[in-house]
Design a protein around this motif. Structure first.
Motif, PDB file in Angstrom:
ATOM      1  N   GLU A   1      -6.046  -9.688  -6.888  1.00  0.00           N
ATOM      2  CA  GLU A   1      -5.863 -10.893  -6.082  1.00  0.00           C
ATOM      3  C   GLU A   1      -4.534 -11.602  -6.300  1.00  0.00           C
ATOM      4  O   GLU A   1      -4.150 -12.430  -5.486  1.00  0.00           O
ATOM      5  N   GLN A   2      -3.815 -11.258  -7.377  1.00  0.00           N
ATOM      6  CA  GLN A   2      -2.460 -11.820  -7.527  1.00  0.00           C
ATOM      7  C   GLN A   2      -1.596 -11.408  -6.317  1.00  0.00           C
ATOM      8  O   GLN A   2      -0.699 -12.123  -5.897  1.00  0.00           O
ATOM      9  N   TYR A   3      -1.892 -10.233  -5.782  1.00  0.00           N
ATOM     10  CA  TYR A   3      -1.080  -9.701  -4.698  1.00  0.00           C
ATOM     11  C   TYR A   3      -1.787  -9.600  -3.356  1.00  0.00           C
ATOM     12  O   TYR A   3      -1.159  -9.739  -2.308  1.00  0.00           O
TER      13      TYR A   3
ATOM     14  N   SER B   1       5.592 -12.371   6.045  1.00  0.00           N
ATOM     15  CA  SER B   1       6.859 -11.870   5.490  1.00  0.00           C
ATOM     16  C   SER B   1       7.355 -12.730   4.331  1.00  0.00           C
ATOM     17  O   SER B   1       7.546 -13.949   4.473  1.00  0.00           O
ATOM     18  N   ARG B   2       7.595 -12.081   3.203  1.00  0.00           N
ATOM     19  CA  ARG B   2       8.142 -12.774   2.046  1.00  0.00           C
ATOM     20  C   ARG B   2       9.573 -13.242   2.338  1.00  0.00           C
ATOM     21  O   ARG B   2       9.981 -14.332   1.926  1.00  0.00           O
ATOM     22  N   ASN B   3      10.329 -12.414   3.068  1.00  0.00           N
ATOM     23  CA  ASN B   3      11.716 -12.781   3.368  1.00  0.00           C
ATOM     24  C   ASN B   3      11.762 -13.974   4.328  1.00  0.00           C
ATOM     25  O   ASN B   3      12.528 -14.908   4.139  1.00  0.00           O
TER      26      ASN B   3
ATOM     27  N   LEU C   1       6.534   6.116  -4.811  1.00  0.00           N
ATOM     28  CA  LEU C   1       7.257   5.054  -5.523  1.00  0.00           C
ATOM     29  C   LEU C   1       7.263   3.806  -4.659  1.00  0.00           C
ATOM     30  O   LEU C   1       7.739   3.834  -3.517  1.00  0.00           O
ATOM     31  N   VAL C   2       6.763   2.692  -5.211  1.00  0.00           N
ATOM     32  CA  VAL C   2       6.707   1.476  -4.401  1.00  0.00           C
ATOM     33  C   VAL C   2       6.909   0.232  -5.271  1.00  0.00           C
ATOM     34  O   VAL C   2       6.260  -0.781  -5.105  1.00  0.00           O
ATOM     35  N   VAL C   3       7.874   0.356  -6.186  1.00  0.00           N
ATOM     36  CA  VAL C   3       8.313  -0.813  -6.964  1.00  0.00           C
ATOM     37  C   VAL C   3       9.533  -1.413  -6.257  1.00  0.00           C
ATOM     38  O   VAL C   3      10.152  -0.761  -5.421  1.00  0.00           O
ATOM     39  N   PRO C   4       9.897  -2.656  -6.570  1.00  0.00           N
ATOM     40  CA  PRO C   4      11.110  -3.230  -5.957  1.00  0.00           C
ATOM     41  C   PRO C   4      12.357  -2.386  -6.280  1.00  0.00           C
ATOM     42  O   PRO C   4      12.387  -1.679  -7.293  1.00  0.00           O
ATOM     43  N   THR C   5      13.372  -2.502  -5.439  1.00  0.00           N
ATOM     44  CA  THR C   5      14.592  -1.688  -5.595  1.00  0.00           C
ATOM     45  C   THR C   5      15.178  -1.819  -7.001  1.00  0.00           C
ATOM     46  O   THR C   5      15.644  -0.838  -7.580  1.00  0.00           O
TER      47      THR C   5
ATOM     48  N   ALA D   1       1.590  -5.566   4.117  1.00  0.00           N
ATOM     49  CA  ALA D   1       0.499  -5.113   3.256  1.00  0.00           C
ATOM     50  C   ALA D   1      -0.813  -5.821   3.600  1.00  0.00           C
ATOM     51  O   ALA D   1      -1.882  -5.199   3.615  1.00  0.00           O
ATOM     52  N   GLU D   2      -0.711  -7.112   3.899  1.00  0.00           N
ATOM     53  CA  GLU D   2      -1.920  -7.920   4.148  1.00  0.00           C
ATOM     54  C   GLU D   2      -2.729  -7.337   5.310  1.00  0.00           C
ATOM     55  O   GLU D   2      -3.959  -7.334   5.282  1.00  0.00           O
ATOM     56  N   GLU D   3      -2.028  -6.863   6.375  1.00  0.00           N
ATOM     57  CA  GLU D   3      -2.723  -6.317   7.544  1.00  0.00           C
ATOM     58  C   GLU D   3      -3.154  -4.872   7.316  1.00  0.00           C
ATOM     59  O   GLU D   3      -4.225  -4.458   7.761  1.00  0.00           O
TER      60      GLU D   3
ATOM     61  N   LEU E   1       3.123   4.424  -7.832  1.00  0.00           N
ATOM     62  CA  LEU E   1       3.798   3.708  -8.919  1.00  0.00           C
ATOM     63  C   LEU E   1       4.280   2.349  -8.419  1.00  0.00           C
ATOM     64  O   LEU E   1       5.221   2.260  -7.632  1.00  0.00           O
ATOM     65  N   GLY E   2       3.580   1.313  -8.867  1.00  0.00           N
ATOM     66  CA  GLY E   2       3.873  -0.049  -8.417  1.00  0.00           C
ATOM     67  C   GLY E   2       2.600  -0.651  -7.850  1.00  0.00           C
ATOM     68  O   GLY E   2       2.152  -0.242  -6.773  1.00  0.00           O
ATOM     69  N   ALA E   3       1.999  -1.592  -8.587  1.00  0.00           N
ATOM     70  CA  ALA E   3       0.705  -2.151  -8.168  1.00  0.00           C
ATOM     71  C   ALA E   3       0.857  -3.554  -7.604  1.00  0.00           C
ATOM     72  O   ALA E   3       0.058  -4.450  -7.887  1.00  0.00           O
ATOM     73  N   GLY E   4       1.902  -3.761  -6.807  1.00  0.00           N
ATOM     74  CA  GLY E   4       2.068  -5.032  -6.104  1.00  0.00           C
ATOM     75  C   GLY E   4       1.346  -4.955  -4.770  1.00  0.00           C
ATOM     76  O   GLY E   4       0.431  -4.147  -4.581  1.00  0.00           O
ATOM     77  N   SER E   5       1.778  -5.802  -3.820  1.00  0.00           N
ATOM     78  CA  SER E   5       1.044  -5.844  -2.552  1.00  0.00           C
ATOM     79  C   SER E   5       1.161  -4.533  -1.771  1.00  0.00           C
ATOM     80  O   SER E   5       0.151  -4.021  -1.267  1.00  0.00           O
ATOM     81  N   TRP E   6       2.350  -3.969  -1.715  1.00  0.00           N
ATOM     82  CA  TRP E   6       2.521  -2.776  -0.877  1.00  0.00           C
ATOM     83  C   TRP E   6       1.906  -1.532  -1.550  1.00  0.00           C
ATOM     84  O   TRP E   6       1.272  -0.708  -0.896  1.00  0.00           O
TER      85      TRP E   6
HETATM   86  N1  LIG Z   1       4.583  -6.210   0.788  1.00  0.00           N
HETATM   87  C1  LIG Z   1       4.774  -5.582   1.935  1.00  0.00           C
HETATM   88  O1  LIG Z   1       4.113  -5.874   2.940  1.00  0.00           O
HETATM   89  C2  LIG Z   1       5.785  -4.496   2.040  1.00  0.00           C
HETATM   90  C3  LIG Z   1       6.694  -4.267   1.020  1.00  0.00           C
HETATM   91  N2  LIG Z   1       7.617  -3.263   1.163  1.00  0.00           N
HETATM   92  C4  LIG Z   1       8.555  -2.962   0.094  1.00  0.00           C
HETATM   93  O2  LIG Z   1       7.846  -2.442  -1.017  1.00  0.00           O
HETATM   94  C5  LIG Z   1       8.544  -2.746  -2.232  1.00  0.00           C
HETATM   95  C6  LIG Z   1       7.576  -3.417  -3.195  1.00  0.00           C
HETATM   96  O3  LIG Z   1       7.195  -4.618  -2.568  1.00  0.00           O
HETATM   97  P1  LIG Z   1       5.847  -5.393  -2.851  1.00  0.00           P
HETATM   98  O4  LIG Z   1       4.741  -4.505  -3.229  1.00  0.00           O
HETATM   99  O5  LIG Z   1       5.677  -6.306  -1.694  1.00  0.00           O
HETATM  100  O6  LIG Z   1       6.300  -6.252  -4.113  1.00  0.00           O
HETATM  101  P2  LIG Z   1       5.401  -7.162  -5.049  1.00  0.00           P
HETATM  102  O7  LIG Z   1       6.275  -8.215  -5.570  1.00  0.00           O
HETATM  103  O8  LIG Z   1       4.141  -7.511  -4.342  1.00  0.00           O
HETATM  104  O9  LIG Z   1       5.008  -6.165  -6.226  1.00  0.00           O
HETATM  105  C7  LIG Z   1       5.964  -5.489  -6.994  1.00  0.00           C
HETATM  106  C8  LIG Z   1       5.235  -4.668  -8.024  1.00  0.00           C
HETATM  107  O10 LIG Z   1       6.179  -3.884  -8.750  1.00  0.00           O
HETATM  108  C9  LIG Z   1       5.955  -4.123 -10.139  1.00  0.00           C
HETATM  109  N3  LIG Z   1       7.168  -3.940 -10.906  1.00  0.00           N
HETATM  110  C10 LIG Z   1       8.289  -4.691 -10.914  1.00  0.00           C
HETATM  111  N4  LIG Z   1       9.182  -4.195 -11.791  1.00  0.00           N
HETATM  112  C11 LIG Z   1       8.600  -3.119 -12.357  1.00  0.00           C
HETATM  113  C12 LIG Z   1       9.007  -2.192 -13.360  1.00  0.00           C
HETATM  114  N5  LIG Z   1      10.208  -2.263 -13.931  1.00  0.00           N
HETATM  115  N6  LIG Z   1       8.142  -1.218 -13.726  1.00  0.00           N
HETATM  116  C13 LIG Z   1       6.931  -1.135 -13.148  1.00  0.00           C
HETATM  117  N7  LIG Z   1       6.480  -1.962 -12.194  1.00  0.00           N
HETATM  118  C14 LIG Z   1       7.324  -2.947 -11.808  1.00  0.00           C
HETATM  119  C15 LIG Z   1       5.468  -5.557 -10.201  1.00  0.00           C
HETATM  120  O11 LIG Z   1       4.874  -5.804 -11.449  1.00  0.00           O
HETATM  121  P3  LIG Z   1       4.580  -7.310 -11.963  1.00  0.00           P
HETATM  122  O12 LIG Z   1       3.253  -7.679 -11.375  1.00  0.00           O
HETATM  123  O13 LIG Z   1       4.553  -7.186 -13.436  1.00  0.00           O
HETATM  124  O14 LIG Z   1       5.696  -8.180 -11.471  1.00  0.00           O
HETATM  125  C16 LIG Z   1       4.492  -5.543  -9.037  1.00  0.00           C
HETATM  126  O15 LIG Z   1       3.292  -4.921  -9.379  1.00  0.00           O
HETATM  127  C17 LIG Z   1       9.720  -3.653  -1.819  1.00  0.00           C
HETATM  128  O16 LIG Z   1      10.880  -2.876  -1.723  1.00  0.00           O
HETATM  129  C18 LIG Z   1       9.313  -4.167  -0.441  1.00  0.00           C
HETATM  130  O17 LIG Z   1      10.410  -4.468   0.381  1.00  0.00           O
HETATM  131  C19 LIG Z   1       7.669  -2.478   2.272  1.00  0.00           C
HETATM  132  C20 LIG Z   1       6.794  -2.668   3.293  1.00  0.00           C
HETATM  133  C21 LIG Z   1       5.769  -3.685   3.267  1.00  0.00           C
END
Ligand SMILES: NC(=O)C1=CN([C@@H]2O[C@H](COP(=O)(O)OP(=O)(O)OC[C@H]3O[C@@H](n4cnc5c(N)ncnc54)[C@H](OP(=O)(O)O)[C@@H]3O)[C@@H](O)[C@H]2O)C=CC1
Ligand SMILES: O=C(CO)COP(=O)(O)O
Length: 345
Positions: A47-49, A254-256, A76-80, A140-142, A7-12
């Protein structure tokens, strides 16, 4: 083969889905945006992520109930800040009891709760002791490029920690277990604050000496607060402690660090966050850590300084001056007494 909903289709979320798919699991990657699910399914790209081809076996879902159908594990891997909302949605759908793993790194400001505590509050099917956290030095990139990576999975439920270890473990993704959920979560959340600081220091033009100092004294702060809150101090010497601190403070991925770097170069916080386009957890976590330090009366001068920069109370250069001119002291002063107190408990 295990059925897993990510759950959460961002980079991680995307990178961890690739690890799971490489291990032969049935991976359902859920996004809250229909166009993103369609795009991933038709192009096998996100590719957005991440600039990587996604294995054909990973299917993206927009309908949460379809993604959750019959799954044995939920990752679960959405932001906090989205954890509560997503858990509420899951809670309204599932009637069975899957293993819950989370890979999110943060603390909620106000409540000062860790992610496993938020999940426990929002999901009636879940018991705190059964939740697993996955953390460690892992950009995530690596990971998506199958570069060697090590992480730790922690749960009070030893069996669930082993389930998570088996699920992710492969020849390029080595997984250790732990039972220190508090230490592993706090290490992962608090290092993001120090990474912001390392980026600021680099952005100001300071060198490796300053960054090494931030990492080391940052680790002292993390250990101080973490041990006070019940973590095992040894966890902070492990992968989710010093390991993650090193990678986040020194990597261009690192994003931070990147956000901090732009701040150190004089950019405005809102502009920086818009430019990042991905979550910078440290910005929110520093509010929580600052509140924690005040409430628990824990000395956290670096955290306090980053808080002041993020909230535009002080300029980065003034914070560096403030940190360098604190009272003279013995290096291991407080940590030694902290360990002594812990041993006599
Ligand atoms: N990136 C990394 O290398 C690492 C990240 N993490 C941790 O993983 C967590 C996620 O980070 P990361 O993947 O990088 O973040 P990103 O910003 O890359 O992606 C976040 C994802 O969560 C989605 N999202 C945000 N809000 C919601 C919501 N309310 N409902 C459903 N989906 C939602 C975003 O959707 P949308 O596209 O619409 O914004 C996006 O797909 C963070 O806590 C981070 O610290 C931990 C280790 C490595
Ligand atoms: O936690 C991470 C690496 O282990 C990711 O850190 P960033 O969010 O700063 O990219």
């Amino acid at each position: 083969m295990t059925k897993v909903a990510v759950l959460g289709a961002g980079s991680w979320g995307t990178a961890l889905s690739i690890v799971l798919a490489d291990n032969g699991h049935d991976v359902r990657l859920w996004t809250h945006r229909k166009e993103q699910a369609d795009h991933i399914n038709s192009t096998h790209k996100n590719e957005q992520y991440l600039e990587i081809m996604i294995p054909d076996s990973i299917r993206a879902y927009y309908e949460l109930k379809d993604a959750l159908q019959g799954v044995e594990v939920i990752l679960l891997v959405v932001p906090t800040k989205a954890i509560r909302e997503v858990c509420q949605q899951v809670n309204a759908i599932i009637s069975h009891k899957p293993v819950i793993i989370h890979a999110t790194k943060g603390i909620e400001p106000g409540s000062l709760k860790r992610v496993s505590q938020l999940i426990d509050e929002e999901m009636t099917q879940v018991t705190y002791e059964d939740i697993v956290v996955l953390s460690g030095p892992s950009h995530a990139e690596e990971v998506a490029q199958r570069q060697p990576t090590t992480v730790t999975v922690a749960s009070i439920n030893e069996n669930n920690a082993k389930v998570a270890q088996d699920l992710f473990f492969n020849e390029v993704f080595r997984v250790y277990t732990s039972n220190d959920v508090i230490g592993i979560e706090l290490g992962g959340a608090l290092k993001n604050i120090i990474a912001l600081g390392a980026g600021i220091s680099d952005g100001l033009g300071y060198g490796d000496n300053a960054k090494a100092a931030l990492i080391t004294r940052g680790l002292a702060e993390i250990t101080r607060l973490g041990t006070h809150l019940g973590a095992n101090p040894l966890s902070f010497l492990g992968l989710p402690g010093v390991g993650d601190l090193i990678v986040t403070c020194t990597s261009v991925h690192s994003r931070n660090w990147r956000a901090g770097n732009l701040l150190g170069k004089g950019n405005d916080l809102q502009d920086v966050l818009e430019r990042m386009g991905m979550v910078v957890e440290g910005v929110r976590t520093v509010q929580a850590a600052y509140q924690f330090a005040k409430k628990e009366n824990i000395e956290m001068p670096i955290t306090e300084g980053i808080y002041e920069i993020i909230n535009s109370v002080k300029k980065p250069k003034d914070v560096v001056e403030q940190l360098m001119n604190r009272d003279k002291r013995e290096e291991m002063d407080d940590l030694a007494s902290l360990l002594r107190n812990r041993n006599t408990r």
